[in-house]
Design a protein around this motif. Structure first.
Motif, PDB file in Angstrom:
ATOM      1  N   MET A   7       3.607  67.223  38.953  1.00 34.42           N
ATOM      2  CA  MET A   7       5.019  67.991  39.216  1.00 34.42           C
ATOM      3  C   MET A   7       5.582  68.074  37.926  1.00 34.42           C
ATOM      4  N   PRO A   8       5.721  69.418  37.173  1.00 33.78           N
ATOM      5  CA  PRO A   8       6.451  69.630  36.236  1.00 33.78           C
ATOM      6  C   PRO A   8       8.052  69.437  36.410  1.00 33.78           C
ATOM      7  N   ARG A   9       8.480  68.602  35.351  1.00 35.49           N
ATOM      8  CA  ARG A   9      10.071  68.399  35.424  1.00 35.49           C
ATOM      9  C   ARG A   9      10.470  69.220  34.016  1.00 35.49           C
ATOM     10  N   ILE A  10      11.542  70.099  34.665  1.00 31.57           N
ATOM     11  CA  ILE A  10      12.107  71.094  33.488  1.00 31.57           C
ATOM     12  C   ILE A  10      13.592  70.866  33.285  1.00 31.57           C
ATOM     13  N   LEU A  11      13.967  71.007  32.358  1.00 32.04           N
ATOM     14  CA  LEU A  11      15.307  70.837  32.082  1.00 32.04           C
ATOM     15  C   LEU A  11      15.849  72.162  31.598  1.00 32.04           C
ATOM     16  N   LEU A  12      16.862  72.822  32.307  1.00 33.76           N
ATOM     17  CA  LEU A  12      17.503  74.179  31.898  1.00 33.76           C
ATOM     18  C   LEU A  12      18.948  73.941  30.903  1.00 33.76           C
ATOM     19  N   ILE A  13      19.122  74.659  29.784  1.00 36.26           N
ATOM     20  CA  ILE A  13      20.210  74.220  28.983  1.00 36.26           C
ATOM     21  C   ILE A  13      20.785  75.766  28.817  1.00 36.26           C
ATOM     22  N   ASP A  14      21.975  75.981  29.348  1.00 40.38           N
ATOM     23  CA  ASP A  14      22.608  77.213  29.257  1.00 40.38           C
ATOM     24  C   ASP A  14      23.951  77.059  29.805  1.00 40.38           C
ATOM     25  N   ASP A  15      24.975  77.572  28.914  1.00 36.89           N
ATOM     26  CA  ASP A  15      26.203  77.417  29.283  1.00 36.89           C
ATOM     27  C   ASP A  15      26.933  78.339  30.365  1.00 36.89           C
ATOM     28  N   SER A  16      26.025  79.516  31.070  1.00 33.89           N
ATOM     29  CA  SER A  16      26.276  80.039  31.786  1.00 33.89           C
ATOM     30  C   SER A  16      25.899  79.746  33.178  1.00 33.89           C
ATOM     31  N   ALA A  17      26.558  79.280  34.214  1.00 37.71           N
ATOM     32  CA  ALA A  17      26.086  78.982  35.416  1.00 37.71           C
ATOM     33  C   ALA A  17      25.217  79.918  36.140  1.00 37.71           C
ATOM     34  N   ALA A  18      25.462  81.208  35.969  1.00 33.00           N
ATOM     35  CA  ALA A  18      24.790  82.266  36.758  1.00 33.00           C
ATOM     36  C   ALA A  18      23.209  82.395  36.113  1.00 33.00           C
ATOM     37  N   MET A  19      23.270  82.242  34.608  1.00 31.58           N
ATOM     38  CA  MET A  19      21.945  82.144  34.059  1.00 31.58           C
ATOM     39  C   MET A  19      21.098  80.847  34.457  1.00 31.58           C
ATOM     40  N   ARG A  20      21.725  79.820  34.383  1.00 24.39           N
ATOM     41  CA  ARG A  20      21.020  78.517  34.991  1.00 24.39           C
ATOM     42  C   ARG A  20      20.551  78.656  36.472  1.00 24.39           C
ATOM     43  N   ALA A  21      21.284  79.318  37.440  1.00 25.75           N
ATOM     44  CA  ALA A  21      20.908  79.620  38.591  1.00 25.75           C
ATOM     45  C   ALA A  21      19.680  80.753  38.918  1.00 25.75           C
ATOM     46  N   THR A  22      19.945  81.651  37.889  1.00 24.43           N
ATOM     47  CA  THR A  22      18.761  82.589  37.976  1.00 24.43           C
ATOM     48  C   THR A  22      17.347  82.084  37.497  1.00 24.43           C
ATOM     49  N   MET A  23      17.434  81.156  36.280  1.00 21.09           N
ATOM     50  CA  MET A  23      16.303  80.511  35.966  1.00 21.09           C
ATOM     51  C   MET A  23      15.781  79.404  36.868  1.00 21.09           C
ATOM     52  N   ARG A  24      16.661  78.813  37.297  1.00 17.62           N
ATOM     53  CA  ARG A  24      16.335  77.766  38.459  1.00 17.62           C
ATOM     54  C   ARG A  24      15.344  78.571  39.453  1.00 17.62           C
ATOM     55  N   ALA A  25      16.027  79.589  39.995  1.00 15.19           N
ATOM     56  CA  ALA A  25      15.531  80.352  41.227  1.00 15.19           C
ATOM     57  C   ALA A  25      13.782  80.861  40.677  1.00 15.19           C
ATOM     58  N   GLU A  59      11.591  77.353  40.394  1.00 15.10           N
ATOM     59  CA  GLU A  59      11.208  76.735  41.698  1.00 15.10           C
ATOM     60  C   GLU A  59      10.375  77.368  42.521  1.00 15.10           C
ATOM     61  N   GLY A  60      10.546  78.774  42.316  1.00 17.84           N
ATOM     62  CA  GLY A  60       9.729  79.698  43.285  1.00 17.84           C
ATOM     63  C   GLY A  60       8.317  80.198  42.502  1.00 17.84           C
ATOM     64  N   ALA A  61       7.852  79.501  41.637  1.00 10.88           N
ATOM     65  CA  ALA A  61       6.691  79.990  40.791  1.00 10.88           C
ATOM     66  C   ALA A  61       5.770  79.099  41.156  1.00 10.88           C
ATOM     67  N   ARG A  62       4.644  79.669  41.995  1.00  4.70           N
ATOM     68  CA  ARG A  62       3.727  78.809  42.393  1.00  4.70           C
ATOM     69  C   ARG A  62       2.590  78.355  41.239  1.00  4.70           C
ATOM     70  N   GLU A  63       2.718  79.268  40.240  1.00  6.43           N
ATOM     71  CA  GLU A  63       1.727  79.093  38.993  1.00  6.43           C
ATOM     72  C   GLU A  63       1.919  77.710  38.367  1.00  6.43           C
ATOM     73  N   LEU A  64       3.371  77.287  38.242  1.00  6.47           N
ATOM     74  CA  LEU A  64       3.746  76.032  37.679  1.00  6.47           C
ATOM     75  C   LEU A  64       3.277  74.731  38.665  1.00  6.47           C
ATOM     76  N   GLY A  65       2.557  75.114  39.854  1.00  6.76           N
ATOM     77  CA  GLY A  65       2.468  74.013  40.670  1.00  6.76           C
ATOM     78  C   GLY A  65       3.420  73.995  42.100  1.00  6.76           C
ATOM     79  N   PRO A  66       2.668  73.276  42.864  1.00  3.72           N
ATOM     80  CA  PRO A  66       3.483  73.128  44.475  1.00  3.72           C
ATOM     81  C   PRO A  66       4.845  72.794  44.420  1.00  3.72           C
ATOM     82  N   VAL A  67       5.215  71.948  43.428  1.00  4.17           N
ATOM     83  CA  VAL A  67       6.441  71.253  43.375  1.00  4.17           C
ATOM     84  C   VAL A  67       6.986  71.443  42.050  1.00  4.17           C
ATOM     85  N   VAL A  68       8.193  71.829  41.630  1.00  7.08           N
ATOM     86  CA  VAL A  68       8.776  71.964  40.270  1.00  7.08           C
ATOM     87  C   VAL A  68      10.175  71.157  40.365  1.00  7.08           C
TER      88      VAL A  68
END
Length: 135
Positions: free
Chosen positions: A1-19, A22-31
């Motif tokens: 399970m990949p563990r990813i840390l997002l660092i951005d001062d924009s809450a909207a950008m962090r939410a976009t990147m998170r979505a 987390e929805g990327a199947r090519e990174l594995g079943p669970v991220v």
């Protein structure tokens, strides 16, 4: 399970990147995605646990993202983590500096979610091999 840390001062950008991640199947079943709104907060989070990849915006409120890369690469605990830079400033100078400091990938804002997922996937693969590949 990949563990990813997002660092951005924009809450909207962090939410976009998170979505996207987390929805990327090519990174594995669970991220597992955590996020930080500042560089110093990110350093505290990294100190508390291991991450496989870190996505860093260059412009942060307290420390420059490129300086943060420098700190991460000098850390014996985190120097091999996959680093992906995201920034609206994507000149050849910024890209070159990011790669010289140890980034695996650079994604220019705005970007489609697939571009971030692809950069993270490639960066995870190359960091596991101990390689750095400019993208």
């Amino acid at each position: 399970m990949p563990r990813i840390l997002l660092i951005d001062d924009s809450a909207a950008m962090r939410a976009t990147m998170r979505a996207a991640l987390e929805g990327a199947r090519e990174l594995g079943p669970v991220v597992e995605v955590t996020d930080s709104s500042s560089g110093f907060e990110a350093l505290r989070r990294m100190h508390g646990g291991a991450h496989d990849a870190v996505v860093i915006d260059i412009h942060l409120p307290d420390i420059d993202g490129l300086e943060l890369i420098h700190f991460i690469r000098r850390s014996r605990h985190h120097r091999d983590v996959a680093l992906i830079v995201v920034s609206s400033m994507s000149s050849a100078r910024e890209r070159g500096r990011a790669f010289r400091l140890g980034a695996h990938a650079f994604v220019a804002k705005p970007f489609p979610p697939e571009a971030l997922v692809s950069a993270v996937r490639r960066s995870l693969a190359t960091s596991q091999l101990g390689l750095r590949v400019a993208t």
